[in-house]
Design a protein around this motif. Structure first.
Motif, PDB file in Angstrom:
ATOM      1  N   LYS A   1       0.655  -1.054  -0.084  1.00  0.00           N
ATOM      2  CA  LYS A   1      -0.113  -0.252  -0.157  1.00  0.00           C
ATOM      3  C   LYS A   1       0.957   1.578   0.188  1.00  0.00           C
ATOM      4  O   LYS A   1       2.244   1.160   0.480  1.00  0.00           O
ATOM      5  CB  LYS A   1      -0.826   0.700   1.697  1.00  0.00           C
ATOM      6  CG  LYS A   1       0.212   0.276   2.727  1.00  0.00           C
ATOM      7  CD  LYS A   1      -0.169   1.811   3.091  1.00  0.00           C
ATOM      8  CE  LYS A   1       1.089   2.085   4.141  1.00  0.00           C
ATOM      9  NZ  LYS A   1       1.610   3.047   3.880  1.00  0.00           N
ATOM     10  N   ASN A   2      -0.137   2.370  -0.713  1.00  0.00           N
ATOM     11  CA  ASN A   2       0.686   3.441  -0.331  1.00  0.00           C
ATOM     12  C   ASN A   2       0.123   5.299   0.064  1.00  0.00           C
ATOM     13  O   ASN A   2      -1.239   5.010  -0.110  1.00  0.00           O
ATOM     14  CB  ASN A   2       0.935   4.185  -1.844  1.00  0.00           C
ATOM     15  CG  ASN A   2       2.510   4.714  -1.916  1.00  0.00           C
ATOM     16  OD1 ASN A   2       3.503   5.182  -0.632  1.00  0.00           O
ATOM     17  ND2 ASN A   2       2.492   5.841  -2.983  1.00  0.00           N
ATOM     18  N   THR A   3       0.956   5.309   0.787  1.00  0.00           N
ATOM     19  CA  THR A   3       0.043   6.392   2.274  1.00  0.00           C
ATOM     20  C   THR A   3      -0.074   7.665   1.780  1.00  0.00           C
ATOM     21  O   THR A   3       1.723   8.138   2.154  1.00  0.00           O
ATOM     22  CB  THR A   3       0.020   6.110   3.754  1.00  0.00           C
ATOM     23  OG1 THR A   3      -0.614   4.771   4.266  1.00  0.00           O
ATOM     24  CG2 THR A   3      -0.482   7.560   4.165  1.00  0.00           C
ATOM     25  N   TYR A   4      -0.308   8.662   0.595  1.00  0.00           N
ATOM     26  CA  TYR A   4      -0.270   9.861   0.586  1.00  0.00           C
ATOM     27  C   TYR A   4      -0.577  10.900   2.092  1.00  0.00           C
ATOM     28  O   TYR A   4      -2.371  11.494   1.940  1.00  0.00           O
ATOM     29  CB  TYR A   4      -1.069   9.850  -0.820  1.00  0.00           C
ATOM     30  CG  TYR A   4      -0.559   9.429  -1.886  1.00  0.00           C
ATOM     31  CD1 TYR A   4       0.194   9.094  -2.755  1.00  0.00           C
ATOM     32  CD2 TYR A   4      -1.390   7.668  -2.139  1.00  0.00           C
ATOM     33  CE1 TYR A   4       0.424   8.836  -3.926  1.00  0.00           C
ATOM     34  CE2 TYR A   4      -0.887   6.631  -2.996  1.00  0.00           C
ATOM     35  CZ  TYR A   4       0.126   7.537  -3.676  1.00  0.00           C
ATOM     36  OH  TYR A   4       0.131   7.032  -5.522  1.00  0.00           O
TER      37      TYR A   4
ATOM     38  N   CYS B   1       5.174  10.989   1.706  1.00  0.00           N
ATOM     39  CA  CYS B   1       4.415   9.618   1.288  1.00  0.00           C
ATOM     40  C   CYS B   1       4.791   7.910   1.920  1.00  0.00           C
ATOM     41  O   CYS B   1       6.600   7.716   1.201  1.00  0.00           O
ATOM     42  CB  CYS B   1       4.896   9.258  -0.194  1.00  0.00           C
ATOM     43  SG  CYS B   1       3.256   9.830  -1.083  1.00  0.00           S
TER      44      CYS B   1
ATOM     45  N   VAL C   1      -5.636  10.860  -2.121  1.00  0.00           N
ATOM     46  CA  VAL C   1      -5.962   9.815  -2.525  1.00  0.00           C
ATOM     47  C   VAL C   1      -7.543  10.833  -3.417  1.00  0.00           C
ATOM     48  O   VAL C   1      -7.718  10.255  -4.680  1.00  0.00           O
ATOM     49  CB  VAL C   1      -5.997   8.319  -2.262  1.00  0.00           C
ATOM     50  CG1 VAL C   1      -5.038   7.931  -1.661  1.00  0.00           C
ATOM     51  CG2 VAL C   1      -7.613   8.644  -0.637  1.00  0.00           C
TER      52      VAL C   1
ATOM     53  N   GLN D   1       0.133   8.813 -11.730  1.00  0.00           N
ATOM     54  CA  GLN D   1       0.060   7.652 -10.508  1.00  0.00           C
ATOM     55  C   GLN D   1       0.384   5.896 -11.206  1.00  0.00           C
ATOM     56  O   GLN D   1       1.334   5.261 -10.950  1.00  0.00           O
ATOM     57  CB  GLN D   1       0.081   7.511  -9.421  1.00  0.00           C
ATOM     58  CG  GLN D   1       0.332   6.709  -7.959  1.00  0.00           C
ATOM     59  CD  GLN D   1       1.943   7.094  -7.901  1.00  0.00           C
ATOM     60  OE1 GLN D   1       2.004   7.643  -7.464  1.00  0.00           O
ATOM     61  NE2 GLN D   1       2.955   6.659  -8.593  1.00  0.00           N
TER      62      GLN D   1
ATOM     63  N   THR E   1      -3.775   2.525  -1.530  1.00  0.00           N
ATOM     64  CA  THR E   1      -3.516   3.510  -2.034  1.00  0.00           C
ATOM     65  C   THR E   1      -4.395   3.895  -0.816  1.00  0.00           C
ATOM     66  O   THR E   1      -6.082   3.375  -0.420  1.00  0.00           O
ATOM     67  CB  THR E   1      -3.439   4.979  -3.174  1.00  0.00           C
ATOM     68  OG1 THR E   1      -4.720   5.425  -3.655  1.00  0.00           O
ATOM     69  CG2 THR E   1      -2.967   4.228  -4.165  1.00  0.00           C
TER      70      THR E   1
ATOM     71  N   VAL F   1      -3.665   1.888  -9.665  1.00  0.00           N
ATOM     72  CA  VAL F   1      -4.235   2.035  -8.676  1.00  0.00           C
ATOM     73  C   VAL F   1      -5.392   1.980  -8.336  1.00  0.00           C
ATOM     74  O   VAL F   1      -6.729   2.361  -8.996  1.00  0.00           O
ATOM     75  CB  VAL F   1      -3.471   3.941  -8.854  1.00  0.00           C
ATOM     76  CG1 VAL F   1      -3.875   4.734  -7.058  1.00  0.00           C
ATOM     77  CG2 VAL F   1      -2.360   3.689  -9.199  1.00  0.00           C
TER      78      VAL F   1
ATOM     79  N   MET G   1      -4.103  10.168  -8.856  1.00  0.00           N
ATOM     80  CA  MET G   1      -3.747   9.147  -9.045  1.00  0.00           C
ATOM     81  C   MET G   1      -3.958   8.543 -10.266  1.00  0.00           C
ATOM     82  O   MET G   1      -3.464   7.569 -10.661  1.00  0.00           O
ATOM     83  CB  MET G   1      -5.598   8.471  -8.181  1.00  0.00           C
ATOM     84  CG  MET G   1      -5.776   9.131  -6.472  1.00  0.00           C
ATOM     85  SD  MET G   1      -4.908   7.893  -5.761  1.00  0.00           S
ATOM     86  CE  MET G   1      -3.098   9.161  -6.139  1.00  0.00           C
TER      87      MET G   1
ATOM     88  N   THR H   1       7.395   8.021  -5.519  1.00  0.00           N
ATOM     89  CA  THR H   1       6.444   7.291  -5.181  1.00  0.00           C
ATOM     90  C   THR H   1       7.110   5.429  -6.806  1.00  0.00           C
ATOM     91  O   THR H   1       7.361   4.597  -6.138  1.00  0.00           O
ATOM     92  CB  THR H   1       5.176   7.041  -5.148  1.00  0.00           C
ATOM     93  OG1 THR H   1       4.349   7.536  -4.592  1.00  0.00           O
ATOM     94  CG2 THR H   1       4.866   5.343  -5.222  1.00  0.00           C
TER      95      THR H   1
ATOM     96  N   ARG I   1      -8.049   3.040  -5.264  1.00  0.00           N
ATOM     97  CA  ARG I   1      -8.899   3.812  -3.606  1.00  0.00           C
ATOM     98  C   ARG I   1      -9.717   2.805  -2.861  1.00  0.00           C
ATOM     99  O   ARG I   1     -10.644   2.560  -3.370  1.00  0.00           O
ATOM    100  CB  ARG I   1      -9.419   4.679  -5.233  1.00  0.00           C
ATOM    101  CG  ARG I   1      -9.648   6.100  -3.248  1.00  0.00           C
ATOM    102  CD  ARG I   1      -9.645   7.341  -3.864  1.00  0.00           C
ATOM    103  NE  ARG I   1     -10.708   7.360  -4.523  1.00  0.00           N
ATOM    104  CZ  ARG I   1     -11.513   7.879  -5.255  1.00  0.00           C
ATOM    105  NH1 ARG I   1     -10.083   9.350  -5.245  1.00  0.00           N
ATOM    106  NH2 ARG I   1     -12.152   7.928  -5.668  1.00  0.00           N
TER     107      ARG I   1
END
Length: 499
Positions: free
Chosen positions: A262-265, A269, A414, A423, A409, A431, A420, A389, A433
């Protein structure tokens, strides 16, 4: 069994209390910001007393909104900004100085000093971390050396140290009147003082940094009963889950299998990949960290790529430049142009984290011409998040030898559809959400709920996860790689600024 779970989410810029139902849906929540203190260039501080006041306020407000009583909560979890360092008086709870925030760079000289004796990776084998201004250990050392009588009082067992989870847990369970001095493995793994093999404080590193063990909290798992809250509106509720914010997001995104990521914005990041019960050592500038530990089960590890400045760059555009009035306006401004106009923004405000670990870097805007306008700058701000990222993503695939087929994400950014889509384009993978975006708080609630048998197990949590929207890549390969090549060139321009 009570109907709900509570989660305290103490972040870099604000504190929230969220109450969830069994499906992971939000029942009630409250949020308050706290002051960002910048006493000198590169210094970032918070007032621990203000954080404690905000925590009490948001708990009370959220409970009052739905007229909830302590008996309505099965348990409470805590998640927190990591690495941020607090040292306080054992009897009064009064901090000896402001909290030193994870972004703070005041210990850069110490990093250089300790790196001379073995390089920046001298403790990586034990801790999974390079020497950096990022982690807690040197922040503790700075306080002991620079706050009057701090070392003397620490050795006399008058002071306690903790990251924000430890500080809040101590306060919630009684403070000077029997408060519990504990932390979990995920937060402890971010101090650069915990040995990944033993999951305990490492005596050799403590001696090297000259940090007395007596001020450190006891390390627990991420999901077990810590104690009971003594704060009025939640008095008697069990606190049974603690996770650092990025590990909590990994857990809330139900990334329970090796290879899930996972990636947290958020302010920064943070891309994390579950690597299972094996601590994978990075050769590409990533961090090896504890993902979570459930009770007596073995710890689950993760690879992490940490980027210092992403959402904070949007706030900087708003507060320091005044180009937008609210953070949400950045998307419309960026959409006013078709591309970045050749402009690249490298936000190395406090150096560069993964995969470079360059404390000598500083922010640069490259590629400016008379053609560039504020729309191009806004687009460059958003693209900086996606490019950073991509750098971490590439390093993670190299280290793990696992190809990531999609990216889950979460975090405040997000909601920005333009970001997004870019990305997905720059990564060349879908990607996703989730429907429930508050995955950090949700992860803490999940960890707390598992302990008290509110949930049957991990599979029940996995069934709660669902995608709200998916962005698929639609950029030509040649364009993708040319944009990325130019970004990498811009990054090199930020190197060596601090001599």
């Amino acid at each position: 069994m009570p109907a709900y779970l509570g989660a305290i989410d103490q972040g870099t810029t604000s504190t929230r209390f969220i109450v969830f139902d069994r499906m992971g849906r939000i029942v009630t929540s409250a949020q308050e910001e706290h002051e960002q203190i910048y006493p000198s260039p590169g210094w970032v501080e918070h007032d621990p007393d203000e954080i404690w006041r905000r925590t009490q306020d948001v708990i009370r407000k959220a409970m009052e909104q739905k007229i909830l009583q302590p008996k309505d909560l099965a348990a409470i979890g805590i998640t927190n900004q990591r690495e941020t360092t607090i040292v306080w008086e054992k009897n009064t709870g009064r901090a000896v100085c402001n909290a030193i925030v994870w972004q703070d760079t005041r210990v850069a000289d110490m990093v250089t000093e300790f790196a001379r004796q073995g390089g920046i990776d001298r403790f990586r084998e034990k801790t999974g971390l390079p020497l950096s201004t990022y982690f807690s250990a040197l922040k503790i050392r700075w306080i002991l050396e620079n706050v009057r009588n701090a070392r003397k009082r620490a050795e006399a067992q008058e002071l306690l140290y903790g990251t924000v989870d430890t500080y809040l847990l101590w306060r919630l369970t009684g403070g000077g009147d029997g408060g519990l001095h504990l932390t979990d493995v995920s937060n402890a793994s971010r101090t650069q003082l915990m040995n990944l093999a033993t999951l305990d404080w490492d005596e050799e590193i403590l001696a090297t940094f000259d940090i007395p063990r007596v001020i450190l909290p006891r390390i627990m798992s991420s999901s077990e009963i810590y104690g009971e809250a003594r704060l009025g509106c939640i008095a008697g509720v069990k606190i049974s889950g603690v996770l650092g914010d990025q590990q909590a997001a990994l857990f809330g995104q139900t990334c329970f299998k090796p290879g899930e990521a996972k990636n947290t914005y958020g302010t920064g990041c943070f891309l994390l990949m579950n690597t299972g019960e094996k601590a994978v050592r990075s050769t590409s500038g990533l961090l090896t960290t504890v993902g979570y530990k459930l009770g007596a089960e073995p710890a689950v590890f993760a690879l992490e790529g940490s980027v210092a400045i992403t959402g904070a760059l949007v706030q900087w555009m708003r507060d320091n430049f005044g180009l937008i009035e609210t953070s949400a306006e950045i998307e419309a401004l960026a959409r006013s142009v078709h591309d970045n106009g050749g402009v690249y923004f490298v936000p190395a405000f406090s150096g560069l984290y993964a995969p470079y670990w360059r404390s000598d870097a500083r922010g640069v805007i490259a590629g400016l011409t008379r053609f560039a306008n504020k729309g191009h700058l806004a687009r460059a701000v958003l693209e900086a998040t996606a490019f950073q990222t991509r750098e971490v993503f590439d390093a993670m695939e190299k280290d793990s030898a696992i190809h990531l087929f999609s990216l889950r994400t979460d975090g405040g950014m997000v909601g920005n559809d333009l970001l997004m889509q870019f990305q997905a384009d720059i990564l060349n993978i879908p990607v996703l959400r989730p429907v429930i975006r508050e995955t950090t708080a949700l992860g803490a609630a999940y960890a707390a709920g598992l302990t008290v048998k509110y949930f049957a197990g991990l599979e029940e949590l996995r069934q709660n996860w669902a995608a709200d929207q998916t962005w698929k890549p639609r950029m030509e390969e040649s364009q993708r790689e040319e944009l990325y090549r130019q970004w990498k060139k811009a990054v090199t321009r930020s190197f060596g600024w601090v001599e």
